[in-house]
Write a protein that holds these residues in place. Structure first.
Motif, short mmCIF file in Angstrom:
data_model
loop_
_atom_site.label_atom_id
_atom_site.label_comp_id
_atom_site.label_asym_id
_atom_site.label_seq_id
_atom_site.Cartn_x
_atom_site.Cartn_y
_atom_site.Cartn_z
N GLY A 49 -42.74 47.98 70.20
CA GLY A 49 -42.04 48.73 71.40
C GLY A 49 -40.71 47.79 71.67
N GLN A 50 -40.64 46.53 71.32
CA GLN A 50 -39.51 45.64 71.28
C GLN A 50 -38.13 45.92 70.73
OE1 GLN A 50 -39.68 43.78 73.93
NE2 GLN A 50 -41.67 43.27 74.01
N PRO A 51 -36.91 46.04 71.30
CA PRO A 51 -36.08 46.34 70.47
C PRO A 51 -36.05 45.42 69.20
CG PRO A 51 -35.23 46.05 72.79
CD PRO A 51 -36.72 45.65 72.61
N THR A 52 -35.76 45.98 68.08
CA THR A 52 -35.78 45.33 66.67
C THR A 52 -34.93 45.61 65.84
OG1 THR A 52 -38.27 44.95 67.33
CG2 THR A 52 -37.23 44.78 65.05
N SER A 97 -35.98 40.55 66.99
CA SER A 97 -36.24 41.28 68.07
C SER A 97 -35.89 40.38 69.58
CB SER A 97 -37.95 41.57 68.27
OG SER A 97 -38.43 42.03 67.20
N PHE A 98 -35.60 41.13 70.58
CA PHE A 98 -35.21 40.41 71.85
C PHE A 98 -36.39 40.71 72.68
CE2 PHE A 98 -33.31 40.04 75.79
CZ PHE A 98 -32.41 38.57 75.51
N VAL A 99 -36.99 39.87 73.54
CA VAL A 99 -37.90 39.92 74.66
C VAL A 99 -37.12 39.52 75.91
CG1 VAL A 99 -40.04 39.39 75.35
CG2 VAL A 99 -39.72 39.88 73.18
N ASN A 100 -37.31 40.23 76.84
CA ASN A 100 -36.62 39.70 78.06
C ASN A 100 -37.45 38.74 78.81
OD1 ASN A 100 -34.51 41.72 78.63
ND2 ASN A 100 -36.03 43.16 78.43
N VAL A 101 -36.60 37.57 79.42
CA VAL A 101 -37.47 36.52 80.22
C VAL A 101 -36.50 36.67 81.34
CG1 VAL A 101 -37.67 34.22 80.46
CG2 VAL A 101 -37.88 35.28 78.20
N SER A 115 -31.30 47.19 80.10
CA SER A 115 -31.19 46.92 78.80
C SER A 115 -32.46 47.71 78.05
CB SER A 115 -31.04 45.38 78.08
OG SER A 115 -32.27 44.75 78.40
N GLU A 116 -33.34 47.69 78.65
CA GLU A 116 -34.70 48.77 78.19
C GLU A 116 -34.25 50.06 78.35
OE1 GLU A 116 -37.23 47.51 76.74
OE2 GLU A 116 -37.59 45.40 77.04
N ALA A 117 -33.63 50.41 79.37
CA ALA A 117 -33.08 51.92 79.49
C ALA A 117 -32.19 52.19 78.42
CB ALA A 117 -32.74 52.05 80.92
N GLU A 178 -42.00 49.31 82.75
CA GLU A 178 -43.39 49.19 82.21
C GLU A 178 -42.94 47.96 81.06
OE1 GLU A 178 -46.58 49.59 82.21
OE2 GLU A 178 -45.84 50.28 84.60
N GLU A 179 -41.71 48.21 80.20
CA GLU A 179 -41.55 47.34 78.89
C GLU A 179 -40.97 45.91 79.65
OE1 GLU A 179 -40.51 50.70 79.40
OE2 GLU A 179 -41.27 51.21 77.54
N VAL A 180 -40.32 45.82 80.82
CA VAL A 180 -40.07 44.48 81.31
C VAL A 180 -41.34 43.93 81.66
CG1 VAL A 180 -39.02 43.34 83.44
CG2 VAL A 180 -37.90 45.33 81.97
N LYS A 182 -44.30 44.31 80.29
CA LYS A 182 -44.85 43.96 78.90
C LYS A 182 -44.07 42.66 78.43
CE LYS A 182 -45.45 46.38 74.46
NZ LYS A 182 -45.53 47.50 73.89
N ASP A 183 -42.84 42.59 78.85
CA ASP A 183 -42.25 41.29 78.38
C ASP A 183 -42.58 39.88 79.00
OD1 ASP A 183 -40.72 43.10 76.60
OD2 ASP A 183 -38.81 42.72 77.63
N ILE A 184 -42.82 40.46 80.19
CA ILE A 184 -43.31 39.22 81.25
C ILE A 184 -44.63 38.73 80.88
CG2 ILE A 184 -43.92 38.53 83.52
CD1 ILE A 184 -41.56 40.44 84.60
#
Ligand code: CA
Length: 225
Positions: A49-52, A97-101, A115-117, A178-180, A182-184
């Motif tokens: 589910g991560q931008p890849t 892949s980029f995961v938000n912090v 960015s998830e949107a 929800e994606e954010v 998941k990243d956290i």
């Protein structure tokens, strides 16, 4: 004299063996010193589910834990990311892949959500948006507030694949939260403490700006896989 000769021979052999052992220890500890920069983890981060970007079956997975509000991430995005894309992602050897912090608070959270949107709207446009948003990060006044909905929509409007009205509505409705979340959780699971943190398969890079170290780890992973 006759008795001494085997003795001398034994001493010489012992010295030769001892010298060889010392050389071996020095050589192997030097090799360790080269790889001590990196930390091997129990597992690699899930990119589900991560931008890849990159070939789905690429043998190496490179994950950036990044924050749009972080100056080092902007520098990494401009200096290292293009080299990785050019050298490993485009030839099909790696996925990125980029995961938000969200260490920098509300602005990080807003950028992550937006960015998830964008990613939900158009997966390719996500990468243009990611880079364009980093470009907007001011290089002088680091603490000034610059990540606003207005700025995000301005950046998005220059990317033709993004529907900005949809994006505005998605931000207002917390689409992507929800994606954010998941990243956290990933940040916590992998004990990410600074940004950018780069993990290549199951290896955490000590200095994300050491491109030679990054290459060494990637090449190593390519040999193993
Ligand atoms: Ca994410």
């Amino acid at each position: 004299m006759k008795k001494n000769t085997p003795m001398k021979f034994a001493v010489i052999i012992t010295l030769v063996i001892a010298t060889l052992l010392i050389v071996l220890v020095v050589v192997s500890s030097n090799q360790n010193a080269e790889t001590n920069d990196e930390m091997t983890l129990d597992k690699q981060p899930s990119t589900d589910g991560q931008p890849t970007i990159g070939e789905a079956n690429a043998p190496v997975s490179i994950v950036e834990f990044g924050d749009f509000k972080c100056p080092a991430c902007k520098a990494w995005s401009e200096r290292i990311y293009p080299q990785i894309i050019n050298d490993y992602v485009e030839p099909g050897n790696a996925q990125f892949s980029f995961v938000n912090v969200t260490f920098h608070g509300a602005e990080s959270e807003l950028a992550s959500l937006a960015s998830e949107a964008v990613y939900k709207q158009d997966q390719d446009a996500y990468w243009d948006f990611n880079k364009a948003l980093f470009e907007e990060q001011p290089s002088d006044d680091l603490d000034s507030e610059w990540i606003t909905t207005e700025k995000i929509l301005e950046v998005a409007s220059a990317i033709s694949e993004i529907n900005t009205e949809q994006l505005e509505s998605d931000i207002a409705n917390n689409v992507g939260s929800e994606e954010v979340k998941k990243d956290i959780e990933l940040v916590s699971e992998f004990k990410v403490q600074r940004t950018p943190t780069i993990i290549i398969n199951d290896v955490m890079i000590e200095d994300p700006f050491d491109y030679e170290a990054i290459q060494r780890v990637i090449e190593n992973e390519l040999e193993e896989n």
